[in-house]
Design an enzyme around this catalytic site. Structure first.
Site, PDB file in Angstrom:
ATOM      1  N   SER A   8       0.802  -1.227  -0.050  1.00  0.00           N
ATOM      2  CA  SER A   8      -0.376  -0.352   0.048  1.00  0.00           C
ATOM      3  C   SER A   8       1.111   1.070   0.073  1.00  0.00           C
ATOM      4  O   SER A   8       1.496   1.690   0.679  1.00  0.00           O
ATOM      5  CB  SER A   8      -0.507   0.066   0.804  1.00  0.00           C
ATOM      6  N   HIS A  31      -0.952  -0.516  -4.219  1.00  0.00           N
ATOM      7  CA  HIS A  31      -2.266  -0.937  -4.043  1.00  0.00           C
ATOM      8  C   HIS A  31      -3.147   0.617  -3.582  1.00  0.00           C
ATOM      9  O   HIS A  31      -2.123   1.211  -2.499  1.00  0.00           O
ATOM     10  CB  HIS A  31      -2.708  -1.430  -2.183  1.00  0.00           C
ATOM     11  N   ASP A  33      -4.391   4.030  -1.862  1.00  0.00           N
ATOM     12  CA  ASP A  33      -5.548   3.883  -0.836  1.00  0.00           C
ATOM     13  C   ASP A  33      -6.061   5.638  -1.400  1.00  0.00           C
ATOM     14  O   ASP A  33      -5.469   6.817  -1.009  1.00  0.00           O
ATOM     15  CB  ASP A  33      -5.506   4.457   0.327  1.00  0.00           C
ATOM     16  N   MET A  35      -9.230   8.424  -0.352  1.00  0.00           N
ATOM     17  CA  MET A  35      -9.603   8.524   0.286  1.00  0.00           C
ATOM     18  C   MET A  35      -9.953   9.989   0.547  1.00  0.00           C
ATOM     19  O   MET A  35      -9.965  11.257  -0.038  1.00  0.00           O
ATOM     20  CB  MET A  35      -8.842   8.244   1.864  1.00  0.00           C
ATOM     21  N   HIS A  64      -8.151   1.566  -4.162  1.00  0.00           N
ATOM     22  CA  HIS A  64      -9.600   0.816  -3.181  1.00  0.00           C
ATOM     23  C   HIS A  64     -10.130   1.882  -2.740  1.00  0.00           C
ATOM     24  O   HIS A  64      -8.931   3.224  -2.096  1.00  0.00           O
ATOM     25  CB  HIS A  64      -8.393   0.908  -1.965  1.00  0.00           C
ATOM     26  N   MET A  66     -12.399   4.522  -0.706  1.00  0.00           N
ATOM     27  CA  MET A  66     -12.551   4.628   0.521  1.00  0.00           C
ATOM     28  C   MET A  66     -13.318   6.355   0.323  1.00  0.00           C
ATOM     29  O   MET A  66     -12.422   7.199   0.969  1.00  0.00           O
ATOM     30  CB  MET A  66     -11.561   4.455   1.836  1.00  0.00           C
ATOM     31  N   MET A 135     -12.074  -5.858   5.818  1.00  0.00           N
ATOM     32  CA  MET A 135     -10.990  -4.400   6.145  1.00  0.00           C
ATOM     33  C   MET A 135     -10.604  -5.386   7.390  1.00  0.00           C
ATOM     34  O   MET A 135     -11.689  -5.686   8.419  1.00  0.00           O
ATOM     35  CB  MET A 135     -11.575  -3.056   6.637  1.00  0.00           C
ATOM     36  N   ASP A 173      -7.501  -6.420   4.326  1.00  0.00           N
ATOM     37  CA  ASP A 173      -6.255  -5.131   4.115  1.00  0.00           C
ATOM     38  C   ASP A 173      -6.175  -4.055   5.631  1.00  0.00           C
ATOM     39  O   ASP A 173      -7.495  -3.795   6.516  1.00  0.00           O
ATOM     40  CB  ASP A 173      -7.317  -3.966   3.588  1.00  0.00           C
TER      41      ASP A 173
HETATM   42  O1  LIG Z   1      -6.709   1.075   3.688  1.00  0.00           O
HETATM   43  C1  LIG Z   1      -5.783   1.227   4.151  1.00  0.00           C
HETATM   44  C2  LIG Z   1      -6.226   1.607   5.373  1.00  0.00           C
HETATM   45  O2  LIG Z   1      -7.155   2.677   5.536  1.00  0.00           O
HETATM   46  C3  LIG Z   1      -4.504   0.725   3.798  1.00  0.00           C
HETATM   47  O3  LIG Z   1      -4.553   0.134   2.735  1.00  0.00           O
HETATM   48  C4  LIG Z   1      -3.505   0.908   4.955  1.00  0.00           C
HETATM   49  O4  LIG Z   1      -2.369   1.458   3.783  1.00  0.00           O
HETATM   50  C5  LIG Z   1      -2.850  -0.226   5.306  1.00  0.00           C
HETATM   51  O5  LIG Z   1      -1.890   0.614   5.765  1.00  0.00           O
HETATM   52  P1  LIG Z   1      -1.432  -0.535   6.883  1.00  0.00           P
HETATM   53  O6  LIG Z   1      -2.055  -1.111   8.127  1.00  0.00           O
HETATM   54  O7  LIG Z   1      -0.660  -2.215   6.572  1.00  0.00           O
HETATM   55  O8  LIG Z   1      -0.093   0.014   7.729  1.00  0.00           O
HETATM   56 FE   LIG Z   2      -6.892   0.321   1.440  1.00  0.00          FE
END
Ligand SMILES: O=C(CO)[C@@H](O)[C@H](O)COP(=O)(O)O
Ligand SMILES: [Fe+2]
Length: 228
Positions: A8, A31, A33, A35, A64, A66, A135, A173
């Site tokens: 990620s 990955h 993220d 947001m 992903h 969010m 999650m 994740d």
């Molecule tokens: O979607 C998410 C957080 O919302 C993840 O993708 C985090 O980026 C994962 O990070 P780690 O918990 O592996 O440090």
């Molecule tokens: Fe994520």
């Protein structure tokens, strides 16, 4: 095919994203993220950065989302170059239509569940998806502690996938690391997102290889075949 490890970039240096992608060569997907500071209390990046990143790396992008109003935005991330787009069940008014739209545009369609969202109401929808994301932290931030109370949900989801004979990938994740990945794999996950456990180390590519070895070992020991 084997288990998949998706670093990620939330834990990477955002000023050097192209280099950070190179640092995890050998990873299956990157990955990303997304947001919006509404669905989750954090703000990261959007379509223009996904477009640039998809041109800067050969690793396919696993976006992903969010974000609220996922129905409207998900197809735009396919157009931006994502190979897989995950929308949240809690943020999507028309998941079947949105999944079909993602697939029609040529990407893999995936749906995510927050920790308090059960899988059971979505059983009939699973054939519309290429991946389900469970999650294992509350979405919004990297570096949080793994919620092991999610393990029964992973197990139940794997059972549903087997019961219906689906090819669906099962992603986890949040808090996935050397000390938690084996439990996830044993429970039935086959796609693992890891942020801090990869980018928080001196050698991200080596961290990917170690996580892959651990997950492969646990999957084999659990005796269920990962057939994609
Ligand atoms: O979607 C998410 C957080 O919302 C993840 O993708 C985090 O980026 C994962 O990070 P780690 O918990 O592996 O440090
Ligand atoms: Fe994520």
């Amino acid at each position: 095919m084997a288990v998949q490890i998706n670093p990620s970039i939330l834990s990477a240096d955002f000023s050097r994203l192209a280099e950070e992608a190179k640092a995890v060569e050998g990873a299956d997907w990157l990955h990303v993220d997304v947001m919006d500071n509404h669905f989750v209390p954090n703000l990261t990046l959007g379509v223009p950065i996904v477009e640039s990143l998809s041109r800067a790396t050969d690793i396919p992008l696993d976006c992903h989302l969010m974000i609220e109003d996922a129905d409207r935005w998900a197809p735009q991330y396919v157009e931006a170059g994502a190979g897989s787009v995950t929308f949240h069940a809690e943020a999507c008014a028309a998941p079947v239509r949105t999944a079909r739209e993602i697939r029609a545009k040529g990407a893999r369609a995936s749906m995510a569940l927050k920790p308090a969202t059960p899988i059971e109401p979505y059983e009939d929808l699973l054939p519309e998806l290429d991946m389900l994301l469970i999650m294992t932290v509350e979405p919004g931030f990297g570096g949080q502690a793994f919620l092991d109370i999610m393990l029964p949900k992973i197990r139940r989801t794997r059972e549903l996938i087997s019961k219906h004979g689906l090819e669906l990938w099962l992603q986890v994740d949040g808090g996935v690391s050397a000390s938690t990945i084996e439990r996830c794999a044993e429970a039935g996950a086959d796609v693992f997102v890891a942020g801090s456990a990869v980018y928080g180390t001196d050698d991200p590519a080596a961290a990917v290889r170690m996580l892959r070895d651990q997950a492969t070992g646990a999957t084999t020991a659990a005796g269920w075949a990962c057939d994609h």
